[in-house]
Design a protein around this motif. Structure first.
Motif, PDB file in Angstrom:
ATOM      1  N   PRO A 166       0.768  -1.300   0.064  1.00  0.00           N
ATOM      2  CA  PRO A 166       0.066   0.119  -0.100  1.00  0.00           C
ATOM      3  C   PRO A 166       0.886   1.230   0.010  1.00  0.00           C
ATOM      4  O   PRO A 166       1.979   1.119   0.293  1.00  0.00           O
ATOM      5  CB  PRO A 166      -0.730   0.070   1.202  1.00  0.00           C
ATOM      6  N   LYS A 167       0.349   2.266  -0.396  1.00  0.00           N
ATOM      7  CA  LYS A 167       1.024   3.842  -0.278  1.00  0.00           C
ATOM      8  C   LYS A 167       1.167   4.001   1.036  1.00  0.00           C
ATOM      9  O   LYS A 167       2.298   4.484   1.502  1.00  0.00           O
ATOM     10  CB  LYS A 167       0.250   4.798  -1.096  1.00  0.00           C
ATOM     11  N   ALA A 188      -7.762  -1.933  10.627  1.00  0.00           N
ATOM     12  CA  ALA A 188      -6.543  -1.967   9.698  1.00  0.00           C
ATOM     13  C   ALA A 188      -6.802  -0.858   8.680  1.00  0.00           C
ATOM     14  O   ALA A 188      -7.986  -0.948   7.975  1.00  0.00           O
ATOM     15  CB  ALA A 188      -6.378  -3.381   9.001  1.00  0.00           C
ATOM     16  N   ALA A 189      -5.986  -0.026   8.201  1.00  0.00           N
ATOM     17  CA  ALA A 189      -6.157   0.903   7.246  1.00  0.00           C
ATOM     18  C   ALA A 189      -5.103   0.914   6.364  1.00  0.00           C
ATOM     19  O   ALA A 189      -3.851   0.601   6.626  1.00  0.00           O
ATOM     20  CB  ALA A 189      -6.340   2.163   7.985  1.00  0.00           C
ATOM     21  N   ALA A 190      -5.479   1.170   4.654  1.00  0.00           N
ATOM     22  CA  ALA A 190      -4.391   1.091   3.766  1.00  0.00           C
ATOM     23  C   ALA A 190      -4.900   2.052   2.746  1.00  0.00           C
ATOM     24  O   ALA A 190      -5.978   2.058   2.433  1.00  0.00           O
ATOM     25  CB  ALA A 190      -4.135  -0.284   3.415  1.00  0.00           C
ATOM     26  N   GLU A 191      -3.924   2.653   2.305  1.00  0.00           N
ATOM     27  CA  GLU A 191      -4.291   3.714   1.111  1.00  0.00           C
ATOM     28  C   GLU A 191      -3.697   2.756  -0.021  1.00  0.00           C
ATOM     29  O   GLU A 191      -2.517   2.576  -0.070  1.00  0.00           O
ATOM     30  CB  GLU A 191      -3.627   5.114   1.176  1.00  0.00           C
ATOM     31  N   THR A 192      -4.496   2.317  -0.852  1.00  0.00           N
ATOM     32  CA  THR A 192      -4.318   1.430  -2.279  1.00  0.00           C
ATOM     33  C   THR A 192      -4.526   2.467  -3.386  1.00  0.00           C
ATOM     34  O   THR A 192      -4.973   3.530  -3.305  1.00  0.00           O
ATOM     35  CB  THR A 192      -5.300   0.286  -1.900  1.00  0.00           C
ATOM     36  N   ALA A 193      -4.562   1.749  -4.373  1.00  0.00           N
ATOM     37  CA  ALA A 193      -4.852   2.440  -5.798  1.00  0.00           C
ATOM     38  C   ALA A 193      -6.432   2.905  -5.822  1.00  0.00           C
ATOM     39  O   ALA A 193      -6.773   3.626  -6.459  1.00  0.00           O
ATOM     40  CB  ALA A 193      -4.404   1.635  -6.990  1.00  0.00           C
ATOM     41  N   ASP A 194      -7.050   2.155  -4.852  1.00  0.00           N
ATOM     42  CA  ASP A 194      -8.513   2.388  -5.157  1.00  0.00           C
ATOM     43  C   ASP A 194      -8.922   3.490  -3.939  1.00  0.00           C
ATOM     44  O   ASP A 194     -10.371   3.718  -3.475  1.00  0.00           O
ATOM     45  CB  ASP A 194      -9.486   1.491  -4.660  1.00  0.00           C
ATOM     46  N   GLY A 195      -7.841   4.125  -3.203  1.00  0.00           N
ATOM     47  CA  GLY A 195      -8.071   5.263  -1.980  1.00  0.00           C
ATOM     48  C   GLY A 195      -7.909   4.299  -0.862  1.00  0.00           C
ATOM     49  O   GLY A 195      -7.547   3.125  -0.597  1.00  0.00           O
ATOM     50  N   VAL A 196      -8.545   4.976   0.300  1.00  0.00           N
ATOM     51  CA  VAL A 196      -8.398   4.427   1.604  1.00  0.00           C
ATOM     52  C   VAL A 196      -9.393   3.502   1.862  1.00  0.00           C
ATOM     53  O   VAL A 196     -10.291   3.760   1.795  1.00  0.00           O
ATOM     54  CB  VAL A 196      -8.363   5.630   2.805  1.00  0.00           C
ATOM     55  N   ARG A 197      -8.708   2.105   2.556  1.00  0.00           N
ATOM     56  CA  ARG A 197      -9.830   1.019   2.695  1.00  0.00           C
ATOM     57  C   ARG A 197      -9.667   0.938   4.065  1.00  0.00           C
ATOM     58  O   ARG A 197      -8.399   0.857   4.622  1.00  0.00           O
ATOM     59  CB  ARG A 197      -9.395  -0.140   2.012  1.00  0.00           C
TER      60      ARG A 197
END
Ligand SMILES: Cc1cc2nc3c(=O)[nH]c(=O)nc-3n(C[C@H](O)[C@H](O)[C@H](O)COP(=O)(O)OP(=O)(O)OC[C@H]3O[C@@H](n4cnc5c(N)ncnc54)[C@H](O)[C@@H]3O)c2cc1C
Length: 263
Positions: A166-167, A188-197
């Protein structure tokens, strides 16, 4: 392939898939940290057991930002071998002995616990937007971990999972101070290509996405405003570790902390 009466021990992924077939009447045995106690207590009486320990599904392969993680990869190997927030969650599963034995596939497929949440890794896998490759009735398929968990993973043999670095990522959680510290609640939080999940563990039988929080963030809400939406996404329950009331009180603050810590 070694065949010990009703215990089948495939020596490759292809053999495992062939032996599993449509999964009817077959119990999958991975690290056994859930299955073995159930067998010992007589709560599980498999007709046929598929043991995956020699199927060669225990590798992590990395290609740039992409990780392919075999279903039999021990949780301990994820601590330094997987991207966050999966690595951070892995470090908090049980204790060292259990982490060495327990696998990512068994964690993803863990039946909901009756007295405490389990399947901790479901939350970071949801946050990372993992893809699950499995086989069973209808053959092999790859689907999002969201779809896999929504269907309960019923009747599938998980072969591997794919995640992207993730970013940014972050976690927040509450645990009981004990050697086998099951999570009461974790985010759990992650910034992926789809935005923040954002995904929550401990507020239902399995981990869930906090879709209302994600929508609020995408719409420009502050972290605190977005976090306050989390109770639209989950319905916390009582268990041996904590009450539903406690979870409702604590969860928005935990989500806000995870969003604040994204880096
Ligand atoms: C003392 C103790 C503490 C624990 N603490 C935690 C904790 O903090 N957090 C947590 O999440 N869990 C915890 N657990 C539960 C358990 O250790 C983990 O969930 C673990 O990751 C399960 O993996 P396993 O390989 O041992 O699964 P197994 O026991 O082998 O299998 C678990 C389930 O998944 C199915 N399964 C396994 N692999 C596959 C596959 N590839 N495809 C399809 N189905 C499959 C099995 O049939 C079974 O239903 C704890 C257990 C113990 C005994």
């Amino acid at each position: 392939m070694v065949d010990l009466s009703d215990v089948i021990v495939p020596t490759s992924a292809a053999d495992a898939a062939a032996a599993f077939g449509d999964g009817a009447g077959t119990t999958v045995l991975a690290g056994g940290t859930i299955v073995m106690p159930e067998l010992k207590l007589g709560r599980l009486r498999p007709q046929r057991t598929l043991y995956l320990g020699r199927a060669g599904l225990d590798r992590i392969e990395r290609d740039g930002a992409k990780y392919r993680i075999g279903a039999m990869t021990p949780v301990s190997k994820l601590v330094n071998g997987a991207p966050p927030p999966l690595s951070t969650f892995a470090a908090h599963v049980a204790d060292y002995e259990i982490r060495r034995q327990a696998t990512i596939g068994g964690n993803l497929c863990a039946p909901p616990g009756t007295s405490a949440p389990r399947g901790d890794l479901q939350a970071p896998l949801l946050a990372l937007g993992a893809r699950v490759r499995s086989t069973g009735a209808g053959g092999e398929r790859t689907e999002s971990v969201d779809d896999f968990l929504a269907s309960g993973g019923n009747g599938r043999l998980v072969l591997d999972l794919e995640v992207d670095e993730p970013k940014r990522a972050a976690t927040a959680g509450v645990r009981r101070p004990h050697a086998h510290a099951y999570s009461i609640l974790a985010v759990a939080a992650a910034e992926t290509a789809d935005g923040v999940r954002v995904a929550i563990l401990g507020a239902g039988p399995r981990a869930v996405r906090a879709a209302s929080v994600e929508r609020a963030l995408a719409g420009g809400a502050s972290n605190d405003e977005a976090a306050s939406k989390v109770l639209d996404d989950v319905e916390p329950v009582d268990d041996a570790l904590a009450s539903a009331w406690y979870r409702r009180e604590v969860l928005p603050g935990l989500v806000a902390r995870a969003l604040e810590d994204l880096r």
